[in-house]
Design a protein around this motif. Sequence first.
Motif, PDB file in Angstrom:
ATOM      1  N   SER A 185      17.804 -33.036 -35.271  1.00 27.32           N
ATOM      2  CA  SER A 185      17.574 -34.395 -34.757  1.00 27.32           C
ATOM      3  C   SER A 185      16.131 -34.558 -34.304  1.00 27.32           C
ATOM      4  N   SER A 215      17.313 -44.019 -35.565  1.00 28.45           N
ATOM      5  CA  SER A 215      18.755 -44.178 -35.316  1.00 28.45           C
ATOM      6  C   SER A 215      19.518 -42.932 -35.734  1.00 28.45           C
ATOM      7  N   VAL A 218      18.837 -40.334 -32.873  1.00 26.41           N
ATOM      8  CA  VAL A 218      19.577 -40.626 -31.642  1.00 26.41           C
ATOM      9  C   VAL A 218      21.049 -40.270 -31.809  1.00 26.41           C
ATOM     10  N   THR A 219      21.622 -40.652 -32.951  1.00 26.52           N
ATOM     11  CA  THR A 219      23.020 -40.307 -33.215  1.00 26.52           C
ATOM     12  C   THR A 219      23.191 -38.797 -33.323  1.00 26.52           C
TER      13      THR A 219
END
Length: 260
Positions: A185, A215, A218-219
């Motif tokens: 991430s 996005s 973050v997920t």
Amino acid sequence: MRGLEFPFDLSLRRVLTLLGIVCVFFALTPRLASCREDDSLHDMQAGMSMPMDNAMDAATHAKLLSDKRESEFNHHLAGLLVLAAGLFLIAEGNIRARWPLAQQAWPVCFLLSGAFVLVFSDTELWPFHSQSWYFGLTHHAEVLQHKAFATLLLVLGVIELLRARGTLRAGWWAYVFPAIAMIGSAMLLFHDHQGHAHGADHMEVMRRIQSEHLSFAVTGFGIALTKGLAETPFAWRPFFRRLFPALLFVLGALLLVYVE
């Protein structure tokens, strides 16, 4: 990992039906996008009376469209497999009685995604084209990052598959997934997008791609956190064991609607 109990029944047939619907959507979306891109190419060719230093030639534009379609397809297929992993996890408790291998299905989805990204991302490399892997990995940051993402997916898939089979029994193995997911991430926040810096609207495209990858990141952080908490014995553990596959489903959906 024990099966998750949900207030609705997801039989194996229903899981496969849902996956079939998603596959149909996945198959039709690129065709619709392709039609729009063909129209864009036609409009561009019609306006070739512009000075050559202000407009891309048709061959360059066609190459950029081809790269765009390839990148979107890669994201969409990876999204389909991540979404399937989340769906298998959600349905595991309901289908394990009829399909004992259900708990191994979601790690296999990660293995398939990693293998696909490793081989089919960056098709300018051998065996699709003549560029060597060494040159691509040492001269293009985006290629190096794609292969690193693929390696992380493969490692996650192998570890979770071995855990599901009972091969890796030590408790600390449960926290390898959250750690690797956190690393992946973080890498998304620095993903190189210079290959898309072309055309009159390249700044808008770059901003959109960066926003979409933000996005994803973050997920991904949410997935890492909830997976770690789902493996930790405390009062809220059942909640996070439900939230983890739900966030996998969300990430898969985000990847499926990715557009450059």
